[in-house]
Design an enzyme around this catalytic site. Structure first.
Site, PDB file in Angstrom:
ATOM      1  N   LYS A 240      11.312  -3.818  75.459  1.00  0.00           N
ATOM      2  CA  LYS A 240      12.720  -3.290  75.792  1.00  0.00           C
ATOM      3  C   LYS A 240      12.678  -2.095  76.554  1.00  0.00           C
ATOM      4  CE  LYS A 240      13.329  -6.470  73.780  1.00  0.00           C
ATOM      5  NZ  LYS A 240      12.762  -7.288  73.072  1.00  0.00           N
TER       6      LYS A 240
ATOM      7  N   GLY B  55      10.933 -19.597  76.061  1.00  0.00           N
ATOM      8  CA  GLY B  55      11.424 -19.005  74.779  1.00  0.00           C
ATOM      9  C   GLY B  55      11.937 -17.571  74.950  1.00  0.00           C
ATOM     10  N   VAL B  56      11.907 -16.650  74.070  1.00  0.00           N
ATOM     11  CA  VAL B  56      12.494 -15.399  73.999  1.00  0.00           C
ATOM     12  C   VAL B  56      11.431 -14.812  74.642  1.00  0.00           C
ATOM     13  CG1 VAL B  56      13.511 -13.586  72.786  1.00  0.00           C
ATOM     14  CG2 VAL B  56      13.320 -15.846  71.416  1.00  0.00           C
TER      15      VAL B  56
ATOM     16  N   VAL C  69       2.557 -28.849  79.824  1.00  0.00           N
ATOM     17  CA  VAL C  69       1.385 -28.223  80.490  1.00  0.00           C
ATOM     18  C   VAL C  69       0.258 -28.800  79.932  1.00  0.00           C
ATOM     19  CG1 VAL C  69       0.362 -25.999  80.810  1.00  0.00           C
ATOM     20  CG2 VAL C  69       2.880 -26.050  81.080  1.00  0.00           C
TER      21      VAL C  69
ATOM     22  N   ALA D 244      11.767  -8.812  64.089  1.00  0.00           N
ATOM     23  CA  ALA D 244      11.622  -7.404  62.925  1.00  0.00           C
ATOM     24  C   ALA D 244      12.765  -7.137  61.924  1.00  0.00           C
ATOM     25  CB  ALA D 244      11.542  -6.450  64.241  1.00  0.00           C
TER      26      ALA D 244
ATOM     27  N   HIS E 255      40.710  -0.461  72.569  1.00  0.00           N
ATOM     28  CA  HIS E 255      40.875  -0.857  73.899  1.00  0.00           C
ATOM     29  C   HIS E 255      40.503   0.272  74.770  1.00  0.00           C
ATOM     30  CE1 HIS E 255      42.713  -2.871  77.272  1.00  0.00           C
ATOM     31  NE2 HIS E 255      43.221  -1.452  77.552  1.00  0.00           N
TER      32      HIS E 255
HETATM   33  P1  FAD Z   1       3.542  -7.314  62.569  1.00  0.00           P
HETATM   34  O1  FAD Z   1       4.581  -6.290  63.278  1.00  0.00           O
HETATM   35  O2  FAD Z   1       2.908  -8.180  63.337  1.00  0.00           O
HETATM   36  O3  FAD Z   1       2.563  -6.405  61.903  1.00  0.00           O
HETATM   37  C1  FAD Z   1       1.486  -6.781  61.044  1.00  0.00           C
HETATM   38  C2  FAD Z   1       0.497  -5.641  61.080  1.00  0.00           C
HETATM   39  O4  FAD Z   1      -0.526  -6.014  60.011  1.00  0.00           O
HETATM   40  C3  FAD Z   1      -0.204  -5.429  62.443  1.00  0.00           C
HETATM   41  O5  FAD Z   1      -0.193  -4.098  62.769  1.00  0.00           O
HETATM   42  C4  FAD Z   1      -1.690  -5.800  62.129  1.00  0.00           C
HETATM   43  O6  FAD Z   1      -2.565  -5.276  62.727  1.00  0.00           O
HETATM   44  C5  FAD Z   1      -1.620  -5.670  60.649  1.00  0.00           C
HETATM   45  N1  FAD Z   1      -2.696  -6.614  59.747  1.00  0.00           N
HETATM   46  C6  FAD Z   1      -2.988  -7.859  60.008  1.00  0.00           C
HETATM   47  N2  FAD Z   1      -3.883  -8.203  59.416  1.00  0.00           N
HETATM   48  C7  FAD Z   1      -4.558  -6.957  58.507  1.00  0.00           C
HETATM   49  C8  FAD Z   1      -5.640  -6.820  57.725  1.00  0.00           C
HETATM   50  N3  FAD Z   1      -6.105  -7.817  57.190  1.00  0.00           N
HETATM   51  N4  FAD Z   1      -5.620  -5.676  57.424  1.00  0.00           N
HETATM   52  C9  FAD Z   1      -5.082  -4.434  57.860  1.00  0.00           C
HETATM   53  N5  FAD Z   1      -4.045  -4.613  58.639  1.00  0.00           N
HETATM   54  C10 FAD Z   1      -3.664  -6.154  58.905  1.00  0.00           C
HETATM   55  N6  FAD Z   1      11.650  -9.076  67.128  1.00  0.00           N
HETATM   56  C11 FAD Z   1      12.694  -8.504  67.057  1.00  0.00           C
HETATM   57  O7  FAD Z   1      13.435  -8.788  66.165  1.00  0.00           O
HETATM   58  N7  FAD Z   1      13.318  -7.977  68.202  1.00  0.00           N
HETATM   59  C12 FAD Z   1      12.820  -8.020  69.485  1.00  0.00           C
HETATM   60  O8  FAD Z   1      13.427  -7.533  70.378  1.00  0.00           O
HETATM   61  C13 FAD Z   1      11.265  -8.525  69.382  1.00  0.00           C
HETATM   62  N8  FAD Z   1      10.681  -8.564  70.450  1.00  0.00           N
HETATM   63  C14 FAD Z   1       9.303  -8.996  70.594  1.00  0.00           C
HETATM   64  C15 FAD Z   1       8.823  -8.704  71.858  1.00  0.00           C
HETATM   65  C16 FAD Z   1       7.467  -9.305  71.770  1.00  0.00           C
HETATM   66  C17 FAD Z   1       6.746  -9.102  73.194  1.00  0.00           C
HETATM   67  C18 FAD Z   1       6.733  -9.859  70.465  1.00  0.00           C
HETATM   68  C19 FAD Z   1       5.283 -10.313  70.682  1.00  0.00           C
HETATM   69  C20 FAD Z   1       7.558  -9.786  69.566  1.00  0.00           C
HETATM   70  C21 FAD Z   1       8.809  -9.174  69.502  1.00  0.00           C
HETATM   71  N9  FAD Z   1       9.628  -9.379  68.325  1.00  0.00           N
HETATM   72  C22 FAD Z   1      10.870  -9.083  68.383  1.00  0.00           C
HETATM   73  C23 FAD Z   1       9.056 -10.111  66.996  1.00  0.00           C
HETATM   74  C24 FAD Z   1       8.541  -8.949  66.149  1.00  0.00           C
HETATM   75  O9  FAD Z   1       7.782  -8.026  66.662  1.00  0.00           O
HETATM   76  C25 FAD Z   1       7.903  -9.416  64.691  1.00  0.00           C
HETATM   77  O10 FAD Z   1       9.017 -10.380  64.213  1.00  0.00           O
HETATM   78  C26 FAD Z   1       7.632  -8.130  63.768  1.00  0.00           C
HETATM   79  O11 FAD Z   1       6.865  -7.313  64.442  1.00  0.00           O
HETATM   80  C27 FAD Z   1       7.138  -9.006  62.536  1.00  0.00           C
HETATM   81  O12 FAD Z   1       6.883  -7.966  61.858  1.00  0.00           O
HETATM   82  P2  FAD Z   1       5.626  -8.049  60.528  1.00  0.00           P
HETATM   83  O13 FAD Z   1       5.753  -6.543  59.716  1.00  0.00           O
HETATM   84  O14 FAD Z   1       5.728  -9.166  59.608  1.00  0.00           O
HETATM   85  O15 FAD Z   1       4.401  -8.272  61.427  1.00  0.00           O
HETATM   86  P1  NAD Z   2       9.535 -19.240  71.173  1.00  0.00           P
HETATM   87  O1  NAD Z   2       9.251 -20.407  69.972  1.00  0.00           O
HETATM   88  O2  NAD Z   2      10.716 -18.347  71.195  1.00  0.00           O
HETATM   89  O3  NAD Z   2       9.574 -20.076  72.733  1.00  0.00           O
HETATM   90  C1  NAD Z   2       8.270 -20.871  73.052  1.00  0.00           C
HETATM   91  C2  NAD Z   2       8.930 -21.847  73.798  1.00  0.00           C
HETATM   92  O4  NAD Z   2       7.605 -22.488  74.472  1.00  0.00           O
HETATM   93  C3  NAD Z   2       9.631 -22.940  73.525  1.00  0.00           C
HETATM   94  O5  NAD Z   2      10.483 -23.017  74.238  1.00  0.00           O
HETATM   95  C4  NAD Z   2       8.666 -24.180  73.512  1.00  0.00           C
HETATM   96  O6  NAD Z   2       9.547 -25.357  73.716  1.00  0.00           O
HETATM   97  C5  NAD Z   2       7.887 -23.693  74.657  1.00  0.00           C
HETATM   98  N1  NAD Z   2       6.852 -24.690  74.697  1.00  0.00           N
HETATM   99  C6  NAD Z   2       5.859 -24.925  73.595  1.00  0.00           C
HETATM  100  N2  NAD Z   2       5.022 -25.649  73.865  1.00  0.00           N
HETATM  101  C7  NAD Z   2       4.711 -25.691  75.410  1.00  0.00           C
HETATM  102  C8  NAD Z   2       4.098 -26.431  76.385  1.00  0.00           C
HETATM  103  N3  NAD Z   2       3.047 -27.139  76.103  1.00  0.00           N
HETATM  104  N4  NAD Z   2       4.435 -26.369  77.628  1.00  0.00           N
HETATM  105  C9  NAD Z   2       5.479 -25.728  77.808  1.00  0.00           C
HETATM  106  N5  NAD Z   2       6.292 -25.052  76.946  1.00  0.00           N
HETATM  107  C10 NAD Z   2       5.981 -25.174  75.696  1.00  0.00           C
HETATM  108  O7  NAD Z   2       8.264 -18.462  71.337  1.00  0.00           O
HETATM  109  P2  NAD Z   2       7.931 -17.042  71.925  1.00  0.00           P
HETATM  110  O8  NAD Z   2       8.717 -16.823  73.367  1.00  0.00           O
HETATM  111  O9  NAD Z   2       6.264 -17.001  72.213  1.00  0.00           O
HETATM  112  O10 NAD Z   2       8.158 -16.069  70.995  1.00  0.00           O
HETATM  113  C11 NAD Z   2       7.489 -15.851  69.744  1.00  0.00           C
HETATM  114  C12 NAD Z   2       8.415 -15.203  68.625  1.00  0.00           C
HETATM  115  O11 NAD Z   2       8.666 -13.730  68.920  1.00  0.00           O
HETATM  116  C13 NAD Z   2       9.768 -15.850  68.600  1.00  0.00           C
HETATM  117  O12 NAD Z   2       9.911 -16.888  67.636  1.00  0.00           O
HETATM  118  C14 NAD Z   2      10.618 -14.803  68.201  1.00  0.00           C
HETATM  119  O13 NAD Z   2      11.185 -14.993  66.892  1.00  0.00           O
HETATM  120  C15 NAD Z   2       9.672 -13.517  68.643  1.00  0.00           C
HETATM  121  N6  NAD Z   2      10.383 -12.726  69.530  1.00  0.00           N
HETATM  122  C16 NAD Z   2      11.637 -12.254  69.404  1.00  0.00           C
HETATM  123  C17 NAD Z   2      12.316 -11.485  70.588  1.00  0.00           C
HETATM  124  C18 NAD Z   2      13.641 -10.923  70.302  1.00  0.00           C
HETATM  125  O14 NAD Z   2      14.130 -10.890  69.003  1.00  0.00           O
HETATM  126  N7  NAD Z   2      14.501 -10.501  71.307  1.00  0.00           N
HETATM  127  C19 NAD Z   2      11.645 -11.105  71.401  1.00  0.00           C
HETATM  128  C20 NAD Z   2      10.265 -11.526  71.831  1.00  0.00           C
HETATM  129  C21 NAD Z   2       9.626 -12.475  70.748  1.00  0.00           C
END
Ligand code: FAD
Ligand code: NAD
Length: 472
Positions: free
Chosen positions: A53, A188-189, A243, A326, A450
């Site tokens: 973000k 995807g996202v 792909v 999250a 408004h």
């Molecule tokens: P995580 O945040 O993955 O945390 C798990 C933690 O556990 C990690 O720190 C890891 O190191 C630790 N861990 C794992 N195994 C062990 C172990 N054995 N011992 C000790 N520690 C361990 N979601 C949103 O809602 N809004 C968004 O805008 C958004 N943007 C995203 C953008 C990106 C690029 C990505 C990749 C994800 C995004 N997400 C977003 C998804 C969001 O990050 C996850 O849904 C969220 O972080 C999940 O929370 P969690 O606590 O389940 O796991």
């Molecule tokens: P996603 O599931 O959102 O999208 C993956 C995309 O890849 C899908 O459209 C799928 O059809 C496509 N795909 C799968 N296999 C393929 C192939 N072989 N060739 C071409 N396309 C293919 O997954 P993501 O974008 O990797 O995000 C993972 C998760 O992280 C999401 O489920 C989301 O919940 C979380 N996330 C959330 C936010 C947010 O809330 N703003 C931001 C980033 C990530």
């Protein structure tokens, strides 16, 4: 080896784990949180929601300065990007927030332990063995253990991440330069958000998507609008692309794919972001040895109270079923803490909003039209466009649509789907309304200030009963 005793040990400090630990401590439970990385906050704070973000905001401002100011009668010359400064700003925000979690742990008396946690149990007495970077071990015993280990990017066969030319989301948050041509695998996202960042900074962006649509899970009409608007910004889409592989040759990467007819194609870029989903992360956690059941997708199986197949061991967040978001992980963390303290945890799964932070933003809560049709639920639909809203025009944000879905017999609100500026903030109103069991009529009767974009939500609610005021 000496053993430290806690009421609760949480493994993982992402939004699920750290929020759970804080709520446990608030409720008087002696709590420890184990994290294998040196900073707290998990994927979300370190390499997910927050850094993405930060870059979306910076790149949006650059794009606006280049292309959006002239319409306001403002001339900006010499606008340029200092990528290093942009990255530093992002890193500072991450540092501030991850440090903030550590501060909250201290304030709440939570033991914050760094090392990889492994579950050890005989079925009744539970321990977490923590192995530090230097190989030393400590043992934590607890009445309850919460697994909150999150998720990792899914790899695609033939597309090997090398952290340089072929990257996952973490790599795409720190590219050393603006790519000339970024090839995205997956619409995807993650693909669309990070693709937007680099597109705005000047990259050519080609998206290869396996399905015949973008953003699976998003209401179909809204996803179509999103594709149209992103295309207008210069993003190219190839749908139905399977792909097959990515070959790196120096600074070039050739991505090969087949279309729906099985014909082979190639596209060449200088960087590739593969974002085809995330998988639950349980490696080294000791689930198998402890008897914690996983499902066919590798997710930890839990019951309605988040308990795994081993009594006293719980799991939340990305590592269990449900959307990988999250705020969903946070809500589950709070719910499980309240259950452990003898209360009743609740997560409103029907009202979890999801937002794609592209421009314009895409946001939804509740059921989509496709889901309602498939389930045979009769519904009425109200729609209203940003173009008829005064604030939207003042903002220069005429592209947008709010759609409200309500039960045809009871008028109960079933879904709200938005594409448009600040959709991510507007959706909160609909989420609260769905959670409280409101009707479209309730939403329409509430006074909306408004001039605000929120008036578009109200007009869409009025439109469910064909009563929108500013619609011919
Ligand atoms: P995580 O945040 O993955 O945390 C798990 C933690 O556990 C990690 O720190 C890891 O190191 C630790 N861990 C794992 N195994 C062990 C172990 N054995 N011992 C000790 N520690 C361990 N979601 C949103 O809602 N809004 C968004 O805008 C958004 N943007 C995203 C953008 C990106 C690029 C990505 C990749 C994800 C995004 N997400 C977003 C998804 C969001 O990050 C996850 O849904 C969220 O972080 C999940 O929370 P969690 O606590 O389940 O796991
Ligand atoms: P996603 O599931 O959102 O999208 C993956 C995309 O890849 C899908 O459209 C799928 O059809 C496509 N795909 C799968 N296999 C393929 C192939 N072989 N060739 C071409 N396309 C293919 O997954 P993501 O974008 O990797 O995000 C993972 C998760 O992280 C999401 O489920 C989301 O919940 C979380 N996330 C959330 C936010 C947010 O809330 N703003 C931001 C980033 C990530």
């Amino acid at each position: 080896m000496s053993e430290q005793r806690y009421d609760v040990v949480v493994i993982g400090s992402g939004p699920g784990g750290y929020v759970c630990a804080i709520r446990c401590a608030q409720l008087g439970l002696r709590t420890a949180c184990v994290e294998r990385y040196p900073t707290r906050g998990g994927t979300c704070l370190n390499v997910g929601c927050i850094p993405s973000k930060a870059l979306l905001e910076s790149s949006e401002r650059y794009h606006e300065a280049l292309h959006g100011l002239a319409a306001h009668g403002i001339t900006a010359t010499g606008v340029s990007v200092d990528l290093a400064a942009m990255m530093q700003r992002k890193d500072e925000i991450v540092g501030q927030l991850t440090g903030g979690v550590e501060g909250l742990f201290k304030a709440n008396g939570i033991a914050s332990i760094t090392g990889r946690g492994r579950l050890v149990t005989d079925g009744t007495a539970h321990q977490v063995v923590v192995t530090a970077e230097d190989g030393s071990e400590q043992v934590l015993a607890a009445d309850a253990i919460v697994l909150a280990t999150g998720s990792k990017p899914t790899a695609l066969p033939g597309v090997a991440f090398d952290g340089d030319r072929v990257v996952d989301s973490t790599g795409a948050l720190s590219l050393p330069e603006v790519p000339e041509h970024l090839v995205l695998i997956g619409a995807g996202v993650i693909g669309l958000e990070l693709g937007s960042v680099w597109l705005r900074l000047g990259a050519r962006v080609t998206v290869l998507e396996y399905l015949d649509r973008i953003l699976p899970g998003v209401d179909g009409e809204i996803a179509k609008q999103a594709q149209r608007l992103l295309k207008k910004q210069g993003m190219s889409f190839v749908l139905g692309a399977r792909v097959r592989g990515a070959e790196v040759d120096g600074e070039r990467v050739t991505v090969s794919w087949t279309d729906a007819r099985g014909e082979a194609h190639e596209v060449v870029g200088d960087r590739v972001l593969c974002a085809v989903g995330r998988r639950p992360f349980t490696a080294g956690l000791g689930c198998e040895e402890a008897g914690v059941a996983l499902d066919e997708r590798g997710r930890v199986v839990v019951d309605e109270a988040f308990q795994t197949s081993v009594p006293g061991v719980f799991a939340i967040g990305d590592v269990i079923r449900g959307p990988m978001l999250a705020h969903k992980a946070e809500d589950e963390g709070i719910a499980v803490a309240e259950i452990l303290a003898g209360g009743h945890g609740h997560v409103g799964y029907d009202a979890i909003p999801s937002i794609v932070y592209t421009h314009p933003e895409v946001a939804g809560v509740g059921r989509t039209e496709e889901e309602l049709t498939a389930a045979g639920v009769p519904y009425n639909r109200g729609r209203f466009r940003y173009a008829a809203n005064g604030r939207a025009l003042a903002l220069g944000e005429r592209e947008g649509l709010v759609k409200i879905l309500a039960h045809a017999e009871t008028d109960r609100l079933l879904g709200c789907h938005i594409i448009g500026a600040r959709a991510g903030d507007l959706i909160a109103e609909a989420a609260v309304a769905i959670e409280l069991g409101a009707s479209a009529e309730d939403l329409a009767r509430a006074c909306h200030a408004h001039p605000t974009l929120a008036e578009v939500v109200r007009e869409a609610a009025l439109d469910v009963d064909h009563r929108a005021i500013h619609k011919a």
